[in-house]
Design a protein around this motif. Structure first.
Motif, mmCIF file in Angstrom:
data_model
loop_
_atom_site.group_PDB
_atom_site.id
_atom_site.type_symbol
_atom_site.label_atom_id
_atom_site.label_comp_id
_atom_site.label_asym_id
_atom_site.label_seq_id
_atom_site.Cartn_x
_atom_site.Cartn_y
_atom_site.Cartn_z
ATOM 1 N N PHE A 1 1.196 12.931 12.201
ATOM 2 C CA PHE A 1 1.167 14.033 10.896
ATOM 3 C C PHE A 1 2.797 13.957 10.464
ATOM 4 O O PHE A 1 3.480 14.199 11.360
ATOM 5 C CB PHE A 1 0.829 15.364 11.440
ATOM 6 C CG PHE A 1 -0.846 15.501 11.675
ATOM 7 C CD1 PHE A 1 -1.891 14.879 10.801
ATOM 8 C CD2 PHE A 1 -1.181 15.964 13.058
ATOM 9 C CE1 PHE A 1 -3.147 14.780 11.104
ATOM 10 C CE2 PHE A 1 -2.568 15.645 13.234
ATOM 11 C CZ PHE A 1 -3.622 15.178 12.410
ATOM 12 N N GLU A 2 2.897 14.371 9.311
ATOM 13 C CA GLU A 2 4.533 14.888 8.818
ATOM 14 C C GLU A 2 4.540 16.203 9.232
ATOM 15 O O GLU A 2 5.876 16.572 9.591
ATOM 16 C CB GLU A 2 4.397 14.600 7.140
ATOM 17 C CG GLU A 2 5.994 14.778 7.246
ATOM 18 C CD GLU A 2 6.170 15.068 5.417
ATOM 19 O OE1 GLU A 2 6.754 14.214 4.848
ATOM 20 O OE2 GLU A 2 5.810 16.299 5.007
ATOM 21 N N GLY A 3 3.572 17.015 9.376
ATOM 22 C CA GLY A 3 3.977 18.536 9.640
ATOM 23 C C GLY A 3 2.514 19.095 10.002
ATOM 24 O O GLY A 3 1.378 18.525 9.971
ATOM 25 N N MET A 4 2.526 20.401 11.007
ATOM 26 C CA MET A 4 1.556 20.924 11.593
ATOM 27 C C MET A 4 1.671 22.354 11.077
ATOM 28 O O MET A 4 2.580 22.964 11.678
ATOM 29 C CB MET A 4 1.361 20.573 12.883
ATOM 30 C CG MET A 4 0.747 19.594 13.552
ATOM 31 S SD MET A 4 0.839 19.104 15.356
ATOM 32 C CE MET A 4 0.156 20.426 15.680
ATOM 33 N N GLU A 5 0.757 23.152 10.469
ATOM 34 C CA GLU A 5 0.821 24.609 10.181
ATOM 35 C C GLU A 5 0.450 25.251 11.595
ATOM 36 O O GLU A 5 -0.531 24.725 12.108
ATOM 37 C CB GLU A 5 -0.174 24.879 9.006
ATOM 38 C CG GLU A 5 0.298 24.616 7.755
ATOM 39 C CD GLU A 5 -0.014 25.275 6.531
ATOM 40 O OE1 GLU A 5 -1.003 25.954 6.816
ATOM 41 O OE2 GLU A 5 0.409 25.092 5.492
ATOM 42 N N PHE A 6 1.039 25.988 12.068
ATOM 43 C CA PHE A 6 0.978 26.423 13.310
ATOM 44 C C PHE A 6 0.716 27.881 13.761
ATOM 45 O O PHE A 6 -0.025 28.098 14.817
ATOM 46 C CB PHE A 6 2.168 25.783 14.112
ATOM 47 C CG PHE A 6 2.180 25.951 15.688
ATOM 48 C CD1 PHE A 6 1.113 25.141 16.450
ATOM 49 C CD2 PHE A 6 2.996 26.669 16.448
ATOM 50 C CE1 PHE A 6 0.986 25.120 17.752
ATOM 51 C CE2 PHE A 6 2.748 26.808 17.883
ATOM 52 C CZ PHE A 6 1.671 26.023 18.651
ATOM 53 N N MET B 1 0.828 -1.147 0.036
ATOM 54 C CA MET B 1 0.098 -0.019 0.018
ATOM 55 C C MET B 1 0.722 1.225 0.121
ATOM 56 O O MET B 1 1.968 1.300 0.647
ATOM 57 C CB MET B 1 -1.012 0.038 1.344
ATOM 58 C CG MET B 1 -1.945 -1.312 1.242
ATOM 59 S SD MET B 1 -2.861 -1.348 2.995
ATOM 60 C CE MET B 1 -3.905 0.091 2.656
ATOM 61 N N GLU B 2 0.552 2.053 -0.995
ATOM 62 C CA GLU B 2 1.240 3.467 -0.974
ATOM 63 C C GLU B 2 0.867 4.506 0.247
ATOM 64 O O GLU B 2 -0.117 4.671 0.492
ATOM 65 C CB GLU B 2 1.089 4.088 -2.230
ATOM 66 C CG GLU B 2 1.844 3.374 -3.644
ATOM 67 C CD GLU B 2 1.959 4.441 -4.727
ATOM 68 O OE1 GLU B 2 2.548 5.487 -4.516
ATOM 69 O OE2 GLU B 2 0.910 4.131 -5.611
ATOM 70 N N GLU B 3 2.116 5.042 0.746
ATOM 71 C CA GLU B 3 1.627 5.722 2.160
ATOM 72 C C GLU B 3 1.297 7.114 1.555
ATOM 73 O O GLU B 3 2.118 7.894 0.702
ATOM 74 C CB GLU B 3 3.196 5.758 2.852
ATOM 75 C CG GLU B 3 3.354 4.489 3.322
ATOM 76 C CD GLU B 3 4.725 4.557 4.197
ATOM 77 O OE1 GLU B 3 5.292 5.455 4.106
ATOM 78 O OE2 GLU B 3 4.895 3.449 4.863
ATOM 79 N N ILE B 4 0.363 7.679 2.352
ATOM 80 C CA ILE B 4 -0.082 9.068 1.897
ATOM 81 C C ILE B 4 0.317 10.011 3.238
ATOM 82 O O ILE B 4 -0.252 9.632 4.352
ATOM 83 C CB ILE B 4 -1.416 9.323 1.545
ATOM 84 C CG1 ILE B 4 -1.838 8.558 0.605
ATOM 85 C CG2 ILE B 4 -1.820 10.711 1.125
ATOM 86 C CD1 ILE B 4 -1.058 8.772 -0.771
ATOM 87 N N ARG B 5 1.052 10.898 2.936
ATOM 88 C CA ARG B 5 1.387 11.780 4.295
ATOM 89 C C ARG B 5 0.597 12.849 4.423
ATOM 90 O O ARG B 5 0.075 13.559 3.448
ATOM 91 C CB ARG B 5 2.924 12.265 4.155
ATOM 92 C CG ARG B 5 4.061 11.079 4.530
ATOM 93 C CD ARG B 5 5.305 11.489 3.799
ATOM 94 N NE ARG B 5 5.455 11.427 2.554
ATOM 95 C CZ ARG B 5 6.776 12.235 1.813
ATOM 96 N NH1 ARG B 5 7.642 12.579 2.530
ATOM 97 N NH2 ARG B 5 6.762 12.091 0.605
ATOM 98 N N ILE B 6 0.394 13.461 5.901
ATOM 99 C CA ILE B 6 -0.558 14.378 5.896
ATOM 100 C C ILE B 6 -0.085 15.598 6.591
ATOM 101 O O ILE B 6 0.800 15.218 7.590
ATOM 102 C CB ILE B 6 -1.719 13.565 6.871
ATOM 103 C CG1 ILE B 6 -2.108 12.284 6.467
ATOM 104 C CG2 ILE B 6 -2.831 14.835 7.275
ATOM 105 C CD1 ILE B 6 -2.974 12.678 5.030
ATOM 106 N N ILE B 7 -0.500 16.754 6.081
ATOM 107 C CA ILE B 7 -0.155 17.859 6.964
ATOM 108 C C ILE B 7 -1.398 18.461 7.502
ATOM 109 O O ILE B 7 -2.496 18.811 6.959
ATOM 110 C CB ILE B 7 0.466 19.176 5.869
ATOM 111 C CG1 ILE B 7 1.641 18.582 5.130
ATOM 112 C CG2 ILE B 7 1.069 20.177 6.701
ATOM 113 C CD1 ILE B 7 2.782 18.043 5.838
#
Length: 485
Positions: free
Chosen positions: A40-45, A1-7
């Motif tokens: 999460f790969e990143g979080m807009e903060f 399964m291909e990974e999908i990263r989330i921001i």
């Protein structure tokens, strides 16, 4: 399964688009550790637009928000939002540069930024300077609809953005105007022209299609997408992480997120929304008329409110129709900050005065003079441009230059050499009198953690020094406690 990263965009875009920056530090910090565990790969903060709002209206110090992020977030890369250019006013360059320096000081070393014209000749200088300050860049490629915004335009703009070698590029649909068919075409086109630069996808739900568009972007090969946690999802914000993750799994992908950890976050913010009367994001119905005026959702509600205050709410449809005309005459600027506000304000003035361009805002004059980008002056209809510039105020503004003042000069104006960088920025954006008023501001309101409300309540009560006895009752449960003397 291909990974999908989330921001994740909950604390930045969700708070901006749905709660108009009304999330306080007391509301935010109890859920940080849960969000940090979600994968999460990143979080807009953080965004500089919070400075004025938080100081003046919440009577709080926005730097505490940043400090909580530094303290609580250990596994997720935090992001700033914005660069070295300003939103609505032409600001001395030393001010946004100082913000970036403070962000880097707190360990926030990645930002997502745009040029409202997708002008990467201009943005390349900004990206290069950000790099020297220790800040990496995700460069937006903003989607728009007009005779100028063709497939060839987006292929060319993607190549120009990728040529800067940013950390990533982000295909951004700020107006929520993409359709699944258009996403299918442009997501593939952006990927094909981005060379080896990774591509993110960011879409607003203004017209109800963003949850579908994310799936289409992933089908075409984009592997990093932006979502938000309800109730700060949907509406005019990003799609819900719960919905997107579930649908990605149904399509055979592996979203890199643990939604179970986020359930207390949703519960916490829903309770706050109900307690404080804040909006709860909900899926929107499709509206074909959106594609004519392209006005961002938050701006429509603001326009309606302003017209209502003037007793002119019945003119709303006329203003929307005038927006279509003004945008075309100004050369089809992308309807993002600050251009959406320039177009909307001028359209409202044209309708209210009954004579088109009889009165003109200073920002529209600056736009016609090219102070907001060379494309503004270049693509305007000549007759309209001449009418805007044929007035004394325009001749005055021809001599205008962005003040090139040093940081030392700004510091001297707002308090002298002993003034800290952080207080200087607060005084610049919010005003000295409002910063001084923080000294007598009431204690920040704290909000209990949704996962263990009773434990947190008892902890909060124990830490209070202004009461000696507590009595708690809920249904058949009672608890009383007093301090020993």
């Amino acid at each position: 399964m291909e990974e999908i990263r989330i921001i994740d965009t909950t604390l930045r875009d969700g708070n901006t688009s749905l709660w108009a920056h009304n999330m306080t530090t007391g509301m935010m910090h109890p859920v940080l550790r849960y969000m940090d565990q979600a994968g999460f790969e990143g979080m807009e903060f953080f965004v500089s637009g919070r400075f004025k709002k938080v100081v003046r209206e919440q009577r709080d110090n926005p730097w505490d928000w940043v400090r909580y992020g530094q303290k609580e977030i250990k596994h997720t890369r935090l992001r700033y939002h914005g660069g070295l250019s300003s939103g609505f006013t032409l600001t001395p360059a030393c001010i946004p540069r100082l913000i970036i320096e403070r962000m880097v000081h707190y360990g926030i070393t990645l930002t997502r930024l745009s040029d409202p014209w997708n002008d990467y000749d201009e943005l390349s200088k900004e990206v290069a300077e950000l790099n020297t300050l220790g800040m990496e860049s995700v460069v937006n490629i903003i989607y728009s609809i007009s005779p100028r915004h063709t497939d060839e335009y987006y292929a060319r703009k993607t190549r120009e953005a990728a040529a800067m070698k940013p950390y990533r590029v982000c295909f951004k649909d700020v107006g929520g105007m993409l359709t699944p068919d258009r996403t299918r075409t442009l997501a593939r086109l952006v990927l094909d022209n981005a060379a080896d630069v990774p591509v993110e996808f960011h879409a607003h739900c203004n017209n109800g299609l963003a949850p579908f568009n994310i799936l289409e972007a992933v089908r075409q090969g984009i592997r990093i997408v932006h979502t938000s946690v309800p109730p700060l999802a949907n509406g005019s914000a990003q799609p819900s992480i719960f919905n997107v993750a579930r649908n990605l799994r149904a399509l055979g992908y592996k979203p890199m997120v643990n939604e179970k950890v986020l359930e207390p976050v949703e519960k916490h913010f829903r309770r706050i929304a109900n307690e404080e009367g804040l909006p709860i994001g909900a899926p929107r119905e499709y509206d074909e008329t959106w594609y004519r005026h392209q006005v961002p959702g938050g701006m429509i509600s603001n326009l309606r409110h302003q017209l209502k205050m003037l007793g002119k709410e019945d003119q709303m449809q006329a203003v929307l129709e005038e927006i279509v005309r003004v945008r075309a005459e100004l050369g089809y600027p992308i309807m993002v900050t600050p251009f959406a506000q320039f177009v909307g304000s001028q359209a409202a003035i044209n309708v209210m005065t009954g004579e088109r361009y009889k009165e003109v805002t200073d920002q529209v004059i600056q736009y016609a003079l090219g102070l907001w980008g060379k494309e503004g002056a270049q693509y305007m209809e000549p007759e309209v441009k001449a009418k805007i510039l044929n007035r004394p105020r325009a001749r005055e503004m021809e001599k205008f230059e962005v003040p090139d003042v040093s940081l030392e000069e700004v510091r001297k104006k707002y308090g002298g050499p002993s003034l800290s960088d952080e207080e200087l920025l607060l005084r610049y954006y919010a005003g000295p009198e409002f910063v001084d008023a923080l000294k007598t501001a009431p204690r920040r309101k704290e909000y209990l953690d949704a996962r263990k409300p009773l434990v947190k309540l008892i902890e909060a009560l124990v830490n209070r020094r202004d009461a000696g006895y507590f009595y708690i009752r809920k249904d058949d449960f009672t608890l009383s406690a007093g301090r020993s003397r």
